[in-house]
Design an enzyme around this catalytic site. Structure first.
Site, mmCIF file in Angstrom:
data_model
loop_
_atom_site.group_PDB
_atom_site.id
_atom_site.type_symbol
_atom_site.label_atom_id
_atom_site.label_comp_id
_atom_site.label_asym_id
_atom_site.label_seq_id
_atom_site.Cartn_x
_atom_site.Cartn_y
_atom_site.Cartn_z
ATOM 1 N N ARG A 97 0.845 -1.198 0.000
ATOM 2 C CA ARG A 97 0.000 0.000 0.000
ATOM 3 C C ARG A 97 0.873 1.236 0.000
ATOM 4 N NH1 ARG A 97 -5.195 2.056 2.186
ATOM 5 N NH2 ARG A 97 -5.086 4.238 1.603
ATOM 6 N N ARG A 106 -5.504 1.675 -5.005
ATOM 7 C CA ARG A 106 -4.635 1.086 -3.978
ATOM 8 C C ARG A 106 -4.716 -0.429 -3.990
ATOM 9 N NH1 ARG A 106 -8.292 4.517 -2.525
ATOM 10 N NH2 ARG A 106 -10.027 4.046 -1.171
ATOM 11 N N ASP A 109 -6.889 -1.654 1.006
ATOM 12 C CA ASP A 109 -7.456 -0.678 1.926
ATOM 13 C C ASP A 109 -8.168 -1.467 3.013
ATOM 14 O OD1 ASP A 109 -8.249 1.757 3.002
ATOM 15 O OD2 ASP A 109 -10.012 1.917 1.721
ATOM 16 N N ASP A 111 -10.202 -1.035 6.577
ATOM 17 C CA ASP A 111 -10.875 -0.077 7.455
ATOM 18 C C ASP A 111 -11.523 -0.808 8.619
ATOM 19 O OD1 ASP A 111 -10.399 2.320 6.015
ATOM 20 O OD2 ASP A 111 -12.029 1.848 4.632
#
Length: 174
Positions: A97, A106, A109, A111
């Protein structure tokens, strides 16, 4: 707990992580990259206990970027929320990343969507994720594995998926 009430299904303690990829990097596909990322969870002290299917959607906010592949996992960990975020950051770094322009393509990711019922600003970490409830590419996969999970501000994962205003083209990638 006595087995009745909102926590009876165990979702009050649930920890959810969303995964996304729209730059396959050195992998053959985003699906392969996301699977490789999941293989790195356990060594970081994060056990995946449920996972959604992969969902595809146009990139947001720029649909001219490569499309995304997204999913959500429910995890168990002894890590505190900020420690979990650090572990997720290490996984992103190990997967190549590169942090550049906001919302740029990307490789990975990750989260933290929710950590039990924690809500608010925890030293810069805002829980639940401040924009997850409006994103179909998050709520759709989350609804697959925990349809009855209720966002702290109200609404089940299924209800939030139905009302999502971002990523409305997200669909299971079969």
């Amino acid at each position: 707990m006595d087995g009745a009430g909102p926590g009876a299904d165990g979702l009050d303690d649930a920890v959810f992580v969303a995964l996304g990829c729209n730059d396959k990097g050195v992998w053959a596909s985003c699906r392969e990259a996301l699977e490789a990322a999941l293989a790195r969870f356990r060594p970081e002290g994060v056990d995946v206990v449920a996972r959604s299917g992969w969902w595809s959607s146009q990139a947001w906010p720029n649909p001219e970027d490569p499309p995304f592949l997204n999913g959500v996992v429910r995890v168990e960990t002894a890590l505190a929320p900020t420690e979990l975020m650090a572990a997720l950051g290490r996984i992103e770094d190990a997967m190549g990343r590169v942090r550049g322009a906001r919302n740029a393509p990307r490789t990975l990711d990750l989260d933290l969507i929710a950590y039990g019922r924690l809500s608010g600003d925890l030293d810069g970490l805002i829980l639940p994720h401040p924009r997850a409830a409006e994103r179909l590419f998050v709520m759709g996969p989350l609804a697959e594995i925990a349809p009855d999970w209720v966002h702290p501000s109200g609404g089940s994962a299924v209800e939030l998926a139905r009302g999502a205003t971002v990523g409305g083209d997200a669909r299971p990638d079969r």
